[in-house]
Design a protein around this motif. Structure first.
Motif, PDB file in Angstrom:
ATOM      1  N   GLU A   1      -3.224 -10.964  -9.641  1.00 42.34           N
ATOM      2  CA  GLU A   1      -3.115  -9.792  -8.714  1.00 42.34           C
ATOM      3  C   GLU A   1      -4.152  -9.041  -8.820  1.00 42.34           C
ATOM      4  N   ILE A   2      -4.286  -7.932  -7.976  1.00 40.35           N
ATOM      5  CA  ILE A   2      -5.235  -7.130  -7.832  1.00 40.35           C
ATOM      6  C   ILE A   2      -4.768  -5.678  -7.549  1.00 40.35           C
ATOM      7  N   LEU A   3      -5.137  -4.570  -8.392  1.00 41.81           N
ATOM      8  CA  LEU A   3      -4.695  -3.344  -8.136  1.00 41.81           C
ATOM      9  C   LEU A   3      -6.009  -2.410  -8.072  1.00 41.81           C
ATOM     10  N   ARG A   4      -5.664  -1.563  -6.851  1.00 39.88           N
ATOM     11  CA  ARG A   4      -6.567  -0.422  -6.583  1.00 39.88           C
ATOM     12  C   ARG A   4      -5.875   0.944  -6.795  1.00 39.88           C
ATOM     13  N   LEU A   5      -6.448   1.586  -7.658  1.00 37.55           N
ATOM     14  CA  LEU A   5      -5.848   2.961  -7.769  1.00 37.55           C
ATOM     15  C   LEU A   5      -7.155   4.036  -7.736  1.00 37.55           C
ATOM     16  N   GLY A   6      -6.891   4.813  -6.511  1.00 39.01           N
ATOM     17  CA  GLY A   6      -8.342   5.811  -6.358  1.00 39.01           C
ATOM     18  C   GLY A   6      -9.494   4.762  -6.177  1.00 39.01           C
TER      19      GLY A   6
ATOM     20  N   LEU B   1       6.071  -1.377   8.350  1.00 37.64           N
ATOM     21  CA  LEU B   1       5.573  -0.055   7.992  1.00 37.64           C
ATOM     22  C   LEU B   1       6.584   0.807   6.948  1.00 37.64           C
ATOM     23  N   ASN B   2       6.280   1.669   6.573  1.00 32.80           N
ATOM     24  CA  ASN B   2       7.335   2.636   5.759  1.00 32.80           C
ATOM     25  C   ASN B   2       8.362   2.019   4.735  1.00 32.80           C
ATOM     26  N   VAL B   3       7.706   1.155   4.092  1.00 30.43           N
ATOM     27  CA  VAL B   3       8.555   0.298   3.036  1.00 30.43           C
ATOM     28  C   VAL B   3       8.637   1.301   1.660  1.00 30.43           C
ATOM     29  N   ASP B   4       9.606   0.812   0.763  1.00 31.89           N
ATOM     30  CA  ASP B   4       9.738   1.319  -0.523  1.00 31.89           C
ATOM     31  C   ASP B   4       8.450   0.968  -1.362  1.00 31.89           C
ATOM     32  N   ALA B   5       7.434   1.678  -1.934  1.00 31.69           N
ATOM     33  CA  ALA B   5       6.482   1.515  -2.558  1.00 31.69           C
ATOM     34  C   ALA B   5       6.652   2.466  -3.730  1.00 31.69           C
ATOM     35  N   PRO B   6       7.395   1.984  -4.690  1.00 33.48           N
ATOM     36  CA  PRO B   6       7.484   2.757  -6.250  1.00 33.48           C
ATOM     37  C   PRO B   6       6.027   3.297  -6.546  1.00 33.48           C
ATOM     38  N   PRO B   7       6.092   4.215  -7.155  1.00 37.86           N
ATOM     39  CA  PRO B   7       4.644   4.637  -7.603  1.00 37.86           C
ATOM     40  C   PRO B   7       4.471   3.738  -8.877  1.00 37.86           C
ATOM     41  N   GLN B   8       5.607   3.304  -9.724  1.00 38.32           N
ATOM     42  CA  GLN B   8       5.066   2.484 -10.900  1.00 38.32           C
ATOM     43  C   GLN B   8       4.586   0.998 -10.536  1.00 38.32           C
ATOM     44  N   ARG B   9       4.689   0.862  -9.393  1.00 37.87           N
ATOM     45  CA  ARG B   9       4.041  -0.533  -8.791  1.00 37.87           C
ATOM     46  C   ARG B   9       2.578  -0.453  -8.762  1.00 37.87           C
ATOM     47  N   PHE B  10       2.229   0.820  -8.843  1.00 39.20           N
ATOM     48  CA  PHE B  10       0.450   1.044  -8.768  1.00 39.20           C
ATOM     49  C   PHE B  10      -0.009   1.331 -10.105  1.00 39.20           C
ATOM     50  N   MET B  11       0.781   1.038 -11.243  1.00 43.10           N
ATOM     51  CA  MET B  11       0.120   1.331 -12.742  1.00 43.10           C
ATOM     52  C   MET B  11      -0.362  -0.002 -13.217  1.00 43.10           C
ATOM     53  N   GLN B  12      -1.302   0.188 -14.176  1.00 42.00           N
ATOM     54  CA  GLN B  12      -1.906  -0.738 -14.939  1.00 42.00           C
ATOM     55  C   GLN B  12      -0.866  -1.625 -15.726  1.00 42.00           C
ATOM     56  N   ALA B  13       0.204  -1.056 -16.116  1.00 38.90           N
ATOM     57  CA  ALA B  13       0.898  -1.468 -17.045  1.00 38.90           C
ATOM     58  C   ALA B  13       2.205  -2.170 -16.338  1.00 38.90           C
ATOM     59  N   ASP B  14       2.002  -2.159 -15.078  1.00 40.44           N
ATOM     60  CA  ASP B  14       2.938  -2.903 -14.187  1.00 40.44           C
ATOM     61  C   ASP B  14       2.483  -4.347 -13.856  1.00 40.44           C
ATOM     62  N   LEU B  15       1.205  -4.614 -13.947  1.00 47.08           N
ATOM     63  CA  LEU B  15       0.636  -5.753 -13.701  1.00 47.08           C
ATOM     64  C   LEU B  15       1.096  -6.773 -14.567  1.00 47.08           C
ATOM     65  N   GLY B  16       1.242  -8.134 -13.711  1.00 46.04           N
ATOM     66  CA  GLY B  16       2.073  -9.343 -14.359  1.00 46.04           C
ATOM     67  C   GLY B  16       3.293  -9.255 -14.558  1.00 46.04           C
ATOM     68  N   LYS B  17       3.987  -8.003 -13.903  1.00 49.57           N
ATOM     69  CA  LYS B  17       5.531  -7.896 -13.989  1.00 49.57           C
ATOM     70  C   LYS B  17       6.030  -8.173 -12.736  1.00 49.57           C
TER      71      LYS B  17
ATOM     72  N   LYS C   1       1.120  -1.346  -0.064  1.00 48.44           N
ATOM     73  CA  LYS C   1      -0.153   0.006   0.000  1.00 48.44           C
ATOM     74  C   LYS C   1       0.893   1.086   0.065  1.00 48.44           C
ATOM     75  N   ARG C   2       0.395   2.215  -0.629  1.00 48.49           N
ATOM     76  CA  ARG C   2       1.118   3.454  -0.764  1.00 48.49           C
ATOM     77  C   ARG C   2       0.185   4.698  -1.066  1.00 48.49           C
ATOM     78  N   ASP C   3       0.167   5.622   0.210  1.00 45.87           N
ATOM     79  CA  ASP C   3      -0.675   6.762   0.301  1.00 45.87           C
ATOM     80  C   ASP C   3      -2.186   5.970   0.756  1.00 45.87           C
ATOM     81  N   ALA C   4      -3.250   6.960   0.665  1.00 42.81           N
ATOM     82  CA  ALA C   4      -4.533   6.530   0.957  1.00 42.81           C
ATOM     83  C   ALA C   4      -5.165   5.752  -0.232  1.00 42.81           C
ATOM     84  N   ASP C   5      -4.929   6.032  -1.309  1.00 39.11           N
ATOM     85  CA  ASP C   5      -5.599   5.402  -2.463  1.00 39.11           C
ATOM     86  C   ASP C   5      -4.925   4.345  -3.615  1.00 39.11           C
TER      87      ASP C   5
END
Length: 233
Positions: A76-81, A217-233, A56-60
């Motif tokens: 995988e499951i991705l929630r974005l907003g 807590l406070n782990v590294d959670a790069p923004p790209q891990r929460f993009m649809q294009a990253d699913l399956g990678k 998880k990163r941020d609230a959404d």
């Protein structure tokens, strides 16, 4: 003196906003990584256990990787907003899912796992509690996008740790109940329930149990891990 003592005691009583803020900080901290297992028991008595990793990163932003059983490995499951998708590796594509949909066919809804944000999603008031050592709040959904229309949440007054939840549909019927147990310190100063049992109150033979294996807590959670294009990678 008595008036002062009474005022201090009243000031120490948690408000509904206090309970919601604490629940969100316990069950859905801003950034974390966790390993968990969910065992879903069906109405025919059979059960299936799912192994998964949460990030998880941020609230959404929320992502789940499934490692077992073999039939869902690689999903995988991705929630974005306000939007969520499930990625199916055999199809190599993602499909939209709703907050009120069942999480892997069990008795947790997707929002129970992916969207812990009671402060944003619900209005709450304190109601009488059956035990003086507990606090009970009733939550009313702010929109139809939430998993439940109403929730009754019982927490320990001493530390506001969740103990029990009762979840209601739009008809007013209680459709789920949760028991939070095995509260433990996963990191220094961070305590949360290690086990949640979600009971289906409509089909009594159904239940699902979520067990937290680790929580960082406070782990590294790069923004790209929460993009649809990253699913399956």
């Amino acid at each position: 003196l008595l008036s002062l003592v009474s005022s201090l005691a009243f000031a120490a009583e948690p408000t509904a906003a206090d309970v919601l803020a604490k629940y969100d900080s316990i069950m859905g901290p801003a950034t974390f990584e966790s390993l968990a297992e969910m065992t879903a028991t069906r109405e025919d008595g059979t059960s299936r256990t799912y192994g998964m990793k949460f990030l998880k990163r941020d609230a959404d932003k929320f992502r789940v990787w499934f490692s077992e059983p073999a039939s869902v490995k690689g999903q995988e499951i991705l929630r974005l907003g306000d939007n969520s998708w499930v990625y199916l590796p055999n199809l190599k594509r993602a499909t939209r899912i709703a907050n009120r949909d069942s999480f892997q066919g069990g008795d947790f809804n997707n929002a129970d796992v992916l969207r812990v944000n009671y402060t944003v999603d619900y209005d709450a008031v304190i109601v009488p509690s059956a035990a003086p050592e507990n606090v009970t709040v009733e939550l009313k959904a702010k929109s139809t996008e939430t998993a439940y229309d109403k929730i009754r949440l019982i927490v320990r007054k001493s530390d506001l740790q969740p103990l029990k939840g009762e979840y209601f549909g739009t008809s007013g019927q209680m459709i789920r109940s949760a028991t939070f147990s095995e509260h433990k310190e996963f990191e220094k100063g961070f305590v949360r329930p290690g086990r949640i049992l979600m009971q289906n109150e409509v089909v009594k033979a159904r239940k699902s149990e979520m067990v937290t294996k680790s929580f960082k807590l406070n782990v590294d959670a790069p923004p790209q891990r929460f993009m649809q294009a990253d699913l399956g990678k």
